[in-house]
Design an enzyme around this catalytic site. Sequence first.
Site, PDB file in Angstrom:
ATOM      1  CG  HIS A  88       2.879   7.684   1.686  1.00 22.96           C
ATOM      2  ND1 HIS A  88       1.535   7.790   1.457  1.00 22.96           N
ATOM      3  CD2 HIS A  88       3.428   7.348   0.498  1.00 22.96           C
ATOM      4  CE1 HIS A  88       1.274   7.511   0.182  1.00 22.96           C
ATOM      5  NE2 HIS A  88       2.419   7.244  -0.420  1.00 22.96           N
ATOM      6  CG  ASN A 161      -1.856   6.082  -2.900  1.00 19.86           C
ATOM      7  OD1 ASN A 161      -1.402   5.993  -1.763  1.00 19.86           O
ATOM      8  ND2 ASN A 161      -1.106   6.359  -3.945  1.00 19.86           N
TER       9      ASN A 161
HETATM   10 FE1  HDE Z   1       4.737   3.705  -1.900  1.00 17.81          FE
HETATM   11  N1  HDE Z   1       6.335   3.827  -0.654  1.00 17.81           N
HETATM   12  N2  HDE Z   1       5.965   3.466  -3.460  1.00 17.81           N
HETATM   13  N3  HDE Z   1       3.150   3.727  -3.188  1.00 17.81           N
HETATM   14  N4  HDE Z   1       3.486   3.972  -0.382  1.00 17.81           N
HETATM   15  C1  HDE Z   1       6.288   4.027   0.674  1.00 17.81           C
HETATM   16  O1  HDE Z   1       7.521   2.775   2.214  1.00 17.81           O
HETATM   17  C2  HDE Z   1       7.289   3.166  -3.389  1.00 17.81           C
HETATM   18  C3  HDE Z   1       3.203   3.576  -4.540  1.00 17.81           C
HETATM   19  C4  HDE Z   1       2.117   3.941  -0.414  1.00 17.81           C
HETATM   20  O2  HDE Z   1       1.589   4.254   5.888  1.00 17.81           O
HETATM   21  C5  HDE Z   1       7.626   3.876   1.335  1.00 17.81           C
HETATM   22  O3  HDE Z   1       7.419   2.311   4.408  1.00 17.81           O
HETATM   23  C6  HDE Z   1       7.831   2.916  -4.703  1.00 17.81           C
HETATM   24  C7  HDE Z   1       1.894   3.307  -5.078  1.00 17.81           C
HETATM   25  C8  HDE Z   1       1.585   4.179   0.893  1.00 17.81           C
HETATM   26  O4  HDE Z   1       3.598   3.445   6.165  1.00 17.81           O
HETATM   27  C9  HDE Z   1       8.554   3.494   0.175  1.00 17.81           C
HETATM   28  C10 HDE Z   1       6.776   3.084  -5.565  1.00 17.81           C
HETATM   29  C11 HDE Z   1       1.052   3.330  -4.008  1.00 17.81           C
HETATM   30  C12 HDE Z   1       2.698   4.359   1.720  1.00 17.81           C
HETATM   31  C13 HDE Z   1       7.609   3.487  -0.987  1.00 17.81           C
HETATM   32  C14 HDE Z   1       5.612   3.424  -4.788  1.00 17.81           C
HETATM   33  C15 HDE Z   1       1.853   3.595  -2.842  1.00 17.81           C
HETATM   34  C16 HDE Z   1       3.864   4.212   0.896  1.00 17.81           C
HETATM   35  C17 HDE Z   1       8.060   4.999   2.218  1.00 17.81           C
HETATM   36  C18 HDE Z   1       6.775   2.963  -7.074  1.00 17.81           C
HETATM   37  C19 HDE Z   1      -0.474   3.156  -4.016  1.00 17.81           C
HETATM   38  C20 HDE Z   1       2.688   4.673   3.192  1.00 17.81           C
HETATM   39  C21 HDE Z   1       7.962   4.477   3.645  1.00 17.81           C
HETATM   40  C22 HDE Z   1       7.402   1.789  -7.583  1.00 17.81           C
HETATM   41  C23 HDE Z   1      -0.886   1.846  -4.443  1.00 17.81           C
HETATM   42  C24 HDE Z   1       2.711   3.405   4.006  1.00 17.81           C
HETATM   43  C25 HDE Z   1       7.599   3.092   3.512  1.00 17.81           C
HETATM   44  C26 HDE Z   1       2.634   3.722   5.484  1.00 17.81           C
HETATM   45  C27 HDE Z   1       5.177   4.282   1.375  1.00 17.81           C
HETATM   46  C28 HDE Z   1       8.018   3.155  -2.210  1.00 17.81           C
HETATM   47  C29 HDE Z   1       4.361   3.721  -5.380  1.00 17.81           C
HETATM   48  C30 HDE Z   1       1.254   3.707  -1.538  1.00 17.81           C
HETATM   49  C31 HDE Z   1       9.760   4.385  -0.026  1.00 17.81           C
HETATM   50  C32 HDE Z   1       9.269   2.565  -5.002  1.00 17.81           C
HETATM   51  C33 HDE Z   1       1.542   3.028  -6.538  1.00 17.81           C
HETATM   52  C34 HDE Z   1       0.121   4.249   1.290  1.00 17.81           C
HETATM   53  O5  HDE Z   1       9.109   2.240   0.362  1.00 17.81           O
END
Ligand code: HDE
Length: 707
Positions: A88, A161
């Site tokens: 992202h 999302n």
């Molecule tokens: Fe994320 N995800 N994600 N994700 N995600 C990040 O956090 C992570 C997941 C989502 O505009 C990171 O600050 C893991 C689902 C958005 O700043 C990180 C898992 C959904 C954004 C991270 C998921 C998301 C992130 C990278 C599986 C939809 C952008 C930078 C266990 C419900 C937020 C940060 C923004 C961002 C980890 C799965 C949505 C690395 C470990 C499911 C919208 O922490």
Amino acid sequence: MKNKANKSEMAGANQDNKQNQSAKSDQLDGFRSDATQQDLTTNHGVKISDNQNSLKSGPRGSTLLEDFILREKITHFDHERIPERIVHARGVGAHGYFEAYPGNEKFTKAGFLTDPSTRTPIFVRFSTVQGPRGSADTVRDIRGFAIKFYTQEGNYDLVGNNAPVFFIQDGIKFPDFVHAVKPEPHNEVPTGGSAHDTFWDFVSLVPESAHAVMWAMSDRAIPRNLRSIQGFGVHTFRLINAEGKGVFVKFHWTPKQGLAQLVWDEAQKLAGKDPDFHRRDLYDAIDNGFYPEWELGIQIVEEKDEMSFDFDLLDPTKIIPEELVPVTPIGKFVLNRNVDNFFAEIEQIAFCPGHIVPGIDFTNDPLLQARLFSYTDTQLSRLGGPNFHQLPINKPVCPFHNNQRDGIHQSLVHKGQASYQPNSIDSNWPAEVAPAAQNGGFESYQERVDGHKIRQRSESFSDHFSQARLYYQSLAPHEQKHVVDAYTFELSKVKRPHIREREVQEVLANIDFDLAKQVGDNLGIEVTDPKTQKQSKLQTSKKLSLEAFAPSDIKAKKIAILVHPQVNAKNVDAILKWAKAENAIAHVLTPTPAPVPSLGKVQLASDGMQKGEPSIAYDAVVIVDGDNLDVVQSDGVAKHYLQEAYKHLKPVVFLGDKGQLIEALQLMPDEGTLQADSFDEVKDSLKTLLIKHRVWAREAAAEGIPA
Ligand code: HDE
């Protein structure tokens, strides 16, 4: 001395600048900075007399290390970038507010959801998942849609999302999934897309990804703009009311603007011609007062019904079809203010699904559980320490006090001696708050947890295909065709035949044999019908197709008006007036940026030249010079403009043309090619077409037009 003269000239220019400042600022009011009318200083407050020349030993001599002004400026510059988000990274955002509808206290005690008289400030960040910070906006990808609610009970982050399902069921697979979808490690290619071997290798080996991949191959993954996407919380969450009763919920948010997609050729071209297409659109819409709005809703499942579905509520690869549980609207939010500074707000905002407030709680979804750890952890390296909550964009609007102290980038000056608890020096402040108190302390939902310590996936998570099929079968025919085209395109980029074959035979054939057959035929892969498909209870679900979400007006739709010298200015004027009344945006596009003389000798001002503002940036095109056949015929740019708009299934209006131009361009007349002498004759049809978004029936005819 020459140098001296230079310096004083510069100082003089600075003086002039200061004097001129107020006049200039009045013109560009929004761009006035905090430093307007202020002296230039170092970070430590020393006034700078020369910002143009470093300190040297003589005018041609070497630069001196003692130049603390130069060193401070360069050192700061050297560290201006922070690590981008691992996923992202490419994003954009805006401020706004949330308002709750009445009646939500039945489900939750969260203050911001139960008090309709409060306007809760919010910040939304939209993002793509795969590409780096500088990648293009219109790539095929899921969009992140994260909302921070600055409530009086603390910050609540709904980090969702634009697809309601995810690619994996357990967070332990996330690094594998991300490594596979990101640019490949040996050559860092491709940027911003999933059409490559490692992604398809992974997803073809991990069938739990089948449903989310289907969403990524559908039109949802190439949105027309960010104002026209839905958002989903994905996981099942819990709401808890003042009596302590809990219900399971899935969050949905749906744009009032309706949903709209790009066509694939258009998305690819935009990625090159205007990589900032989505961020520009959002910024311009808000700047022009077209504030996008979404309705927040929940699907509610009573605890007693937890096990009543043919899928597991804790499985993030599943939706609850709206036929089974309708969405209850609980509020709306509006984005109405652009950021002042991209870095300070959009880049430094730190979301975490673990940021919740009393009245909202988690479930045991194993994907959510891993997310609760990951987000704060990633901010430590991204934002450089544990005090990122003090950055203006992350700071709660309610008071916050505790005994956490010091650390990198600490910006608070904590006073007093007692930074521990219990303490008698400061009467044990800051004190805990009982859950039952007014604006009470957070209390976790008291769920009974009982089980063996095991690494195991529940059997109830094992059906990976029936909802992918439900999604595919719920799409309109043109959307299904786009899914076939998308799988074909992506797999055509996969170099290893065994990966293509595995995806088609072992994944697609299990989802829908007809889909697999079409993709297989396109790729020259023979497919056999596994005939083992588990069916979901429903054959189709009506809120999955974009067709279910048409807008009710044409607000902020963009219309290109192509004009040439000797144009009929009356028609141009009629279009502009109509567009204004409809809150649409119409631009007069000219062959060059110079004004164009009209028949009535009026000079028409140019909003842009046809070469610089391509048809892909617009929703419809009107050519006013249709009867000026020779001029248009000899203008390759205008001809391409019209053919491209037609190819991308947009309404194309030919004013003054009796059919010769349509014929000359080798277009097939259809409901979306409007011809008339005056704009008034076609304006209602154009509005209807814009609401329908594209002329899907034209797709077969458009194939014959060169891309
Ligand atoms: Fe994320 N995800 N994600 N994700 N995600 C990040 O956090 C992570 C997941 C989502 O505009 C990171 O600050 C893991 C689902 C958005 O700043 C990180 C898992 C959904 C954004 C991270 C998921 C998301 C992130 C990278 C599986 C939809 C952008 C930078 C266990 C419900 C937020 C940060 C923004 C961002 C980890 C799965 C949505 C690395 C470990 C499911 C919208 O922490």
